[in-house]
Design a protein around this motif. Sequence first.
Motif, PDB file in Angstrom:
ATOM      1  N   ASN A  21       9.120  -3.896 -29.678  1.00 57.54           N
ATOM      2  CA  ASN A  21       9.173  -3.016 -28.398  1.00 57.54           C
ATOM      3  C   ASN A  21       9.068  -1.518 -28.935  1.00 57.54           C
ATOM      4  N   CYS A  22       8.099  -1.337 -28.951  1.00 56.34           N
ATOM      5  CA  CYS A  22       8.025   0.253 -29.322  1.00 56.34           C
ATOM      6  C   CYS A  22       7.107   0.922 -29.564  1.00 56.34           C
ATOM      7  N   ASP A  23       6.770   1.917 -29.964  1.00 56.85           N
ATOM      8  CA  ASP A  23       5.821   2.583 -29.932  1.00 56.85           C
ATOM      9  C   ASP A  23       4.782   2.145 -30.740  1.00 56.85           C
ATOM     10  N   VAL A  24       3.389   2.329 -31.200  1.00 57.51           N
ATOM     11  CA  VAL A  24       2.225   1.954 -31.957  1.00 57.51           C
ATOM     12  C   VAL A  24       1.491   3.445 -32.086  1.00 57.51           C
ATOM     13  N   LYS A  36      -2.450  -2.168 -22.566  1.00 62.15           N
ATOM     14  CA  LYS A  36      -1.950  -2.970 -21.388  1.00 62.15           C
ATOM     15  C   LYS A  36       0.131  -3.297 -21.688  1.00 62.15           C
ATOM     16  N   LYS A  37      -0.788  -4.181 -23.050  1.00 66.63           N
ATOM     17  CA  LYS A  37       0.830  -5.027 -23.785  1.00 66.63           C
ATOM     18  C   LYS A  37       1.984  -3.946 -23.633  1.00 66.63           C
ATOM     19  N   VAL A  38       1.704  -2.888 -24.809  1.00 64.47           N
ATOM     20  CA  VAL A  38       2.438  -1.728 -24.446  1.00 64.47           C
ATOM     21  C   VAL A  38       3.534  -0.960 -23.501  1.00 64.47           C
ATOM     22  N   LYS A  39       1.948  -0.840 -22.740  1.00 67.52           N
ATOM     23  CA  LYS A  39       2.590  -0.590 -21.448  1.00 67.52           C
ATOM     24  C   LYS A  39       3.640  -0.649 -20.285  1.00 67.52           C
ATOM     25  N   GLU A  40       3.265  -2.478 -20.408  1.00 69.44           N
ATOM     26  CA  GLU A  40       4.369  -3.140 -19.613  1.00 69.44           C
ATOM     27  C   GLU A  40       6.395  -2.825 -20.007  1.00 69.44           C
ATOM     28  N   ASN A  41       6.244  -2.807 -21.441  1.00 70.87           N
ATOM     29  CA  ASN A  41       6.966  -2.289 -22.166  1.00 70.87           C
ATOM     30  C   ASN A  41       7.927  -0.699 -22.096  1.00 70.87           C
TER      31      ASN A  41
END
Lengths: 105, 141
Positions: free
Chosen positions: A44-47, A70-75
């Motif tokens: 659960n962090c930036d990529v 999209k998945k990253v933005k959910e968090n």
Amino acid sequence: MATSLEISIKEQQGFVEIQLNGEVDISTVSDLKTKLYEVVDKNNCDVRIDCSNLNYIDSTGLGALVGALKKVKENQKNIYIDNLKSNIRKLFLITGLDKVFIIEE
Amino acid sequence: MGQLHDFKENNTNEIDLCIALFPEMVRVVRLTVSGIASTVGLHMDVIEDIKVAVSEICNRLITQNISPSQRCIIKFVISGTDLKVIFKFEDYKPKDFKLFDEEDSFGLAIVNSLMDDVIVENASDSLDIISLIVHLEESLV
């Protein structure tokens, strides 16, 4: 036929760095998608995606990046695209993805 | 300009690339396209554009689920003013072929932006599926 894409993943302080080496196209995109999604689901962090050694990406590869975003933005996290070569930067401009991702030198 | 002149001198203004089209083969197509476009004497940026656009069309044709036994013919036609890249299969033409569908907006944007003209060939008496056109006058080294 030898694979034309190598993906290395390093967990850093506060983000995960993914280095792409070679070409992302219809034959290699499934590998990229699998590894990207694994990273996003596990951390659960930036990529940060380092594209210094990425020579080519097609629309299927861009689609995989958008899916991961999209998945990253959910968090409430983000994907940073670093060190794009000019030929690939051009594709980000054409598709409008330069405004969707955070692109850095 | 010298290289294009040589093509005309030898009456070799057409080059056919005939391949079984599957995902691993698209990289081979890209390498071949680079070689052909370079031989014509095109600018490096234009070679890159053609390579990208041709790859996108290959992707599109692969997703049509056409039998692998059908070899794809990618024909490069060099005229005085244009480089035309024509895609077809040996003896099959997909019905109601669309350049891209709504889910593939990136591919559509890329091809339309990089090529001077993109023509979907609808004529039933021709096996040609799609043609990409680059105007050479602005593209030669």
